[in-house]
Design a protein around this motif. Structure first.
Motif, short mmCIF file in Angstrom:
data_model
loop_
_atom_site.label_atom_id
_atom_site.label_comp_id
_atom_site.label_asym_id
_atom_site.label_seq_id
_atom_site.Cartn_x
_atom_site.Cartn_y
_atom_site.Cartn_z
N THR A 1 52.93 -6.93 54.32
CA THR A 1 52.47 -8.30 54.52
C THR A 1 52.85 -9.09 53.28
OG1 THR A 1 50.61 -7.57 55.87
CG2 THR A 1 50.45 -9.77 54.89
N LEU A 2 53.57 -10.19 53.47
CA LEU A 2 53.98 -11.06 52.38
C LEU A 2 53.35 -12.42 52.58
CD1 LEU A 2 57.81 -10.19 52.31
CD2 LEU A 2 55.97 -9.13 50.99
N LEU A 3 52.78 -12.97 51.53
CA LEU A 3 52.14 -14.29 51.60
C LEU A 3 53.12 -15.39 51.21
CD1 LEU A 3 48.68 -13.37 50.03
CD2 LEU A 3 49.37 -13.36 52.44
N ALA A 4 52.72 -16.62 51.45
CA ALA A 4 53.56 -17.79 51.15
C ALA A 4 54.10 -17.74 49.73
CB ALA A 4 52.77 -19.07 51.37
N GLY A 5 55.39 -18.02 49.59
CA GLY A 5 56.03 -18.05 48.29
C GLY A 5 56.67 -16.73 47.87
N THR A 6 56.37 -15.64 48.57
CA THR A 6 56.97 -14.35 48.25
C THR A 6 58.37 -14.29 48.82
OG1 THR A 6 54.79 -13.33 48.35
CG2 THR A 6 56.68 -11.85 48.43
N SER A 7 59.30 -13.73 48.04
CA SER A 7 60.70 -13.64 48.46
C SER A 7 61.14 -12.19 48.56
CB SER A 7 61.61 -14.35 47.45
OG SER A 7 61.33 -15.72 47.41
N VAL A 8 62.21 -11.98 49.33
CA VAL A 8 62.88 -10.69 49.43
C VAL A 8 64.30 -10.88 48.91
CG1 VAL A 8 63.72 -8.89 50.99
CG2 VAL A 8 61.53 -10.01 51.45
N LYS A 9 64.71 -10.01 47.97
CA LYS A 9 66.05 -10.08 47.40
C LYS A 9 66.78 -8.76 47.60
CE LYS A 9 65.16 -11.27 43.06
NZ LYS A 9 65.30 -11.82 41.70
N ASN A 10 68.10 -8.86 47.78
CA ASN A 10 68.95 -7.67 47.79
C ASN A 10 69.36 -7.38 46.36
OD1 ASN A 10 70.66 -5.64 49.16
ND2 ASN A 10 72.29 -6.80 48.24
N VAL A 11 69.36 -6.11 46.00
CA VAL A 11 69.73 -5.73 44.64
C VAL A 11 70.69 -4.55 44.71
CG1 VAL A 11 68.88 -5.00 42.39
CG2 VAL A 11 67.48 -6.46 43.80
N GLY A 12 71.78 -4.65 44.00
CA GLY A 12 72.62 -3.49 43.78
C GLY A 12 73.80 -3.31 44.70
N GLY A 13 74.48 -4.35 45.03
CA GLY A 13 75.77 -4.12 45.66
C GLY A 13 75.87 -4.51 47.10
N SER A 14 76.79 -3.82 47.79
CA SER A 14 77.24 -4.26 49.10
C SER A 14 76.39 -3.80 50.27
CB SER A 14 78.68 -3.78 49.32
OG SER A 14 78.73 -2.37 49.27
N TYR A 15 75.41 -2.93 50.07
CA TYR A 15 74.54 -2.52 51.18
C TYR A 15 73.60 -3.65 51.55
CZ TYR A 15 75.97 2.35 50.90
OH TYR A 15 76.69 3.50 50.92
N ASN A 16 73.41 -3.83 52.85
CA ASN A 16 72.51 -4.88 53.32
C ASN A 16 71.05 -4.54 53.04
OD1 ASN A 16 74.15 -6.88 54.47
ND2 ASN A 16 74.40 -5.68 56.34
N THR A 17 70.29 -5.58 52.70
CA THR A 17 68.84 -5.52 52.76
C THR A 17 68.46 -6.20 54.07
OG1 THR A 17 68.38 -5.46 50.40
CG2 THR A 17 66.70 -6.46 51.78
N TYR A 18 67.55 -5.58 54.80
CA TYR A 18 67.12 -6.10 56.11
C TYR A 18 65.69 -6.58 56.03
CZ TYR A 18 71.20 -3.48 57.64
OH TYR A 18 72.47 -3.00 57.78
N VAL A 19 65.41 -7.66 56.75
CA VAL A 19 64.05 -8.21 56.88
C VAL A 19 63.80 -8.36 58.37
CG1 VAL A 19 62.52 -10.13 56.33
CG2 VAL A 19 64.29 -9.46 54.70
N PHE A 20 62.73 -7.74 58.86
CA PHE A 20 62.42 -7.84 60.29
C PHE A 20 60.92 -7.88 60.48
CE2 PHE A 20 61.63 -6.24 64.56
CZ PHE A 20 62.52 -7.02 65.29
N GLY A 21 60.44 -8.92 61.16
CA GLY A 21 59.02 -9.03 61.40
C GLY A 21 58.65 -10.37 62.01
N VAL A 22 57.41 -10.75 61.84
CA VAL A 22 56.88 -11.98 62.42
C VAL A 22 56.28 -12.84 61.32
CG1 VAL A 22 55.19 -12.96 64.03
CG2 VAL A 22 56.44 -10.88 64.63
N GLU A 23 56.65 -14.11 61.34
CA GLU A 23 56.08 -15.12 60.44
C GLU A 23 55.06 -15.92 61.25
OE1 GLU A 23 58.90 -17.61 58.00
OE2 GLU A 23 58.00 -19.15 59.29
N SER A 24 53.86 -16.06 60.71
CA SER A 24 52.81 -16.78 61.43
C SER A 24 51.95 -17.60 60.48
CB SER A 24 51.94 -15.79 62.23
OG SER A 24 51.40 -14.82 61.37
N ASP A 25 51.08 -18.44 61.07
CA ASP A 25 50.15 -19.22 60.25
C ASP A 25 49.18 -18.29 59.55
OD1 ASP A 25 51.26 -21.64 60.93
OD2 ASP A 25 49.78 -22.12 62.45
N VAL A 26 48.69 -18.75 58.41
CA VAL A 26 47.73 -17.96 57.63
C VAL A 26 46.43 -17.85 58.38
CG1 VAL A 26 46.45 -17.86 55.47
CG2 VAL A 26 48.80 -18.67 55.49
#
Length: 117
Positions: free
Chosen positions: A92-117
């Motif tokens: 669970t990530l709250l408002a303002g939290t980010s996801v970053k890829n680190v370390g090269g050519s492999y993909n970072t994936y983000v999958f889920g649901v964004e909803s109101d607090v």
């Protein structure tokens, strides 16, 4: 004006909730922000890097308040030999939290649901 008792006060004053949004993203640019949770929203789902088992330099960062937290997870679209073999935690990530890829050519994936607090 009277408000019916079966209607929440926030709905009576014209506040409409924002519908849930399915999030499915991938990015392979090193140190790039792939997703940031918007204001007044929450994200529930999974974050993964296909190279999680390849070495310490293939990972994702969860970033909040200027702090990067390393995140490894087996959930990915990568070949079976790159998966960790364990269940991936739902996060669970709250408002303002980010996801970053680190370390090269492999993909970072983000999958889920964004909803109101």
């Amino acid at each position: 004006m009277l408000t019916p008792i079966d209607v929440p006060a926030s709905a009576a004053v014209g506040s409409n909730p924002t519908p849930d949004k399915q999030i499915a993203l991938a990015g392979s640019t090193n140190n790039a922000v792939i997703y940031t949770v918007p204001d007044s929203r929450v994200f529930r789902g999974w974050v993964s890097n296909a190279g999680s088992q390849q070495g310490d330099y293939y990972r994702s960062y969860l970033t909040a308040n200027g702090v990067d937290v390393e995140h490894y997870s087996g959930f990915s679209s990568g070949p079976q030999q790159y998966k960790t073999g364990t269940d991936s935690p739902q996060i669970t990530l709250l408002a303002g939290t980010s996801v970053k890829n680190v370390g090269g050519s492999y993909n970072t994936y983000v999958f889920g649901v964004e909803s109101d607090v």
